[in-house]
Design an enzyme around this catalytic site. Structure first.
Site, PDB file in Angstrom:
ATOM      1  N   SER A 243      29.190  49.034  55.849  1.00 35.13           N
ATOM      2  CA  SER A 243      30.354  48.160  55.711  1.00 35.13           C
ATOM      3  C   SER A 243      30.940  48.302  54.310  1.00 35.13           C
ATOM      4  O   SER A 243      30.424  49.046  53.481  1.00 35.13           O
ATOM      5  CB  SER A 243      29.935  46.708  55.944  1.00 35.13           C
ATOM      6  N   LYS A 244      32.022  47.567  54.089  1.00 25.62           N
ATOM      7  CA  LYS A 244      32.703  47.600  52.783  1.00 25.62           C
ATOM      8  C   LYS A 244      31.736  47.301  51.641  1.00 25.62           C
ATOM      9  O   LYS A 244      31.857  47.835  50.552  1.00 25.62           O
ATOM     10  CB  LYS A 244      33.812  46.553  52.759  1.00 25.62           C
ATOM     11  N   ARG A 245      30.805  46.433  51.931  1.00 25.69           N
ATOM     12  CA  ARG A 245      29.800  46.026  50.962  1.00 25.69           C
ATOM     13  C   ARG A 245      29.093  47.232  50.337  1.00 25.69           C
ATOM     14  O   ARG A 245      28.664  47.219  49.196  1.00 25.69           O
ATOM     15  CB  ARG A 245      28.773  45.192  51.727  1.00 25.69           C
ATOM     16  N   GLY A 247      30.411  50.008  49.742  1.00 29.53           N
ATOM     17  CA  GLY A 247      31.370  50.899  49.096  1.00 29.53           C
ATOM     18  C   GLY A 247      32.010  51.846  50.091  1.00 29.53           C
ATOM     19  O   GLY A 247      32.665  52.810  49.711  1.00 29.53           O
TER      20      GLY A 247
END
Ligand code: GLU
Length: 480
Positions: A243-245, A247
């Protein structure tokens, strides 16, 4: 002839997972002299956006994955899906379903609450001809469902995962054509892959169950079944869903971040594939030569931003300074540091590239490290907090003042002379040179991290350097 395809749905930007699927397919086609087809699966009217299609095509092109054929758009083939669906209907291999979506949704929820998967119980599987006629005349809408055979073996030999077992009894009579005339994913894919003569389907592991459903349709239609290869999931370093978490970003964002297409390709290739446990850096030609499904792992791949940056820096290191200079120009323009590609002094820029050196790990690093060399003096903005840090230590300001005076008189403005002035003055005052270096670095750049100070001063030029030191000394006095 090997025919593979990449079939994204334009319901979002192209992310690493999709880009990797595209790459693996493209590599196989390149390696075996096959065809790589691009197909846009845009039948989800609500979620598909033209903006996404445009970006996906742009990103694929940027990566260098030129399709042999396409892009095809599923929404341009709706007649064909209808034709096959009605053909199945006429043969009794599919049937009309008049059940209202609301009612089925209700039942699905109920099953879900009871911890069961909902399977359509076949309410409309055996309606009489008269009843069907009556309901159509009444204007009732219908979907078309496939008649799923009982106990049919849907197992297949996966080229990455080996034998995967499925039986048709696991599936219900699923919808192939919705009441609005749109095909469902599993149906359209089979017709497209058949019509486009795709003989190897390479896609993410999340599609394994879909593959079994698609095999059921191939069998019912009596069509030849392609081979399948399911490539592993991509997880974050914490082994959780990417996920975006972690990067993870859209490919376009990496492009804007200054990742080279060849580095992105190299990085994507290693998400689930490896050559040996040593080589990590590959050119496009090497990938085409070395890539094979045999070396694709069954285990999840791990997405690691640091690795992407490292791979990028390795590809950058191989480039001549002239080439790097050309590559960073659009990023300087984008950051508003130069007006246009034409206005920039190439020879000077190459010198800047040289002093930034291996700090350039992605193309935007030129902005992070060297923006002050492009800025006007008035755009160098100090803060009192940082200025205090910059002049920390007894007598630092006085030494900088003296250094500035000597620099003004300097005839030959080059790094060696500049360094000599600074070091001599520091030792005259029994001060480590690092103190005035830090202060002057901040004075000319408003930063604490820059390329080598003396080289930076040389490239900045005498007038601008002295102006900035003056400006800084005034700032310090005013903020005492
Ligand atoms: N449109 C599907 C997706 O984006 C394609 C899957 C496939 O390759 O069949 O997931």
């Amino acid at each position: 002839m090997l025919t593979v395809r990449f079939a994204p749905s334009p319901t979002g930007y192209l992310h690493v997972g999709g880009a990797r699927t595209a790459l693996f397919n493209w590599l196989l086609a390149q390696k075996h002299g096959g065809k790589f087809i691009l197909r846009i699966e845009d039948t989800d009217r609500e979620r598909s956006k033209e903006e996404y299609t445009r970006q996906i095509l742009e990103d694929i092109k940027w990566l260098g994955l030129v399709p042999f054929e396409g892009p095809f758009f599923q929404t341009q083939r709706l007649e064909r899906y209808r034709e096959v669906a009605f053909d199945l209907l006429n043969k009794g291999l599919a049937y009309r379903c008049f059940c209202s979506p609301e009612k089925l949704e209700e039942e699905r929820k109920r099953a879900y609450k009871a911890g069961k998967a909902f399977k359509y119980p076949g309410y409309c599987a055996n309606l009489s001809e008269e009843e069907i006629k009556k309901r159509i005349e009444n204007g009732e809408k219908f979907a078309i469902r496939i008649r799923m055979p009982k106990n049919e073996d849907l197992s297949f030999e996966d080229k990455v995962r080996g034998k995967i077992n499925f039986s048709s009894s696991e599936f219900d009579d699923f919808v192939i054509l919705k009441s609005d005339g749109m095909p469902t994913y599993n149906f359209a894919v089979v017709i497209d892959d058949h019509d486009m003569k795709v003989n190897l389907v390479v896609r993410g592991e999340d599609h394994i169950t879909n593959t079994a459903k698609q095999i059921a349709i191939y069998k019912i239609l009596g069509w030849e079944i392609p081979e399948f290869a399911h490539i592993p999931l991509i997880l974050g370093p914490d082994k959780k869903r990417l996920s975006k978490r972690h990067g993870a970003r859209a490919v376009g964002e990496w492009r804007r971040e200054g990742i080279l297409p060849e580095a992105m390709m190299n990085f994507l290739a290693l998400l689930g594939w490896s050559w040996d446990d040593k080589q990590q850096i590959f050119t496009q030609e090497e990938l085409v030569e070395k890539f094979s499904l045999e070396r694709v792992s069954k285990n999840p791949a791990v997405f690691d931003v640091d690795k992407l940056i490292w791979i990028n820096s390795e590809h950058l290191k191989k480039k001549a300074d002239e080439e790097k200079a050309e590559l960073v120009i659009p990023f300087l323009v984008e950051a508003g540091l130069v007006e246009s590609e034409e206005s920039i002094d190439r020879a000077w820029l190459i010198e800047v590239i040289k002093i930034v050196g291996d700090r350039l790990k992605k193309l935007t690093d030129i902005v992070a490290y060297a923006d002050f060399l492009f800025k006007e003096d008035e755009d160098i903005i100090y803060t009192s907090e940082d200025a205090k840090k910059a002049i920390k230590g007894d007598g630092v300001v006085e030494v900088v003042e003296e250094i500035n005076k000597v620099l003004k008189e300097l005839d030959k403005w080059d790094r060696t002379e500049i360094e000599k002035v600074i070091r001599d003055k520091a030792s005259e005052h029994n001060l480590g040179a690092s103190k005035p270096i830090r202060a002057i670095r901040y004075a000319i750049s408003a930063k604490f991290v820059t390329p080598g100070l003396f080289e930076s001063m040389e490239l900045l030029g005498k007038i601008r350097t002295i102006n900035r030191i003056n400006k800084f000394l005034e700032f310090v006095k005013a903020n005492k």
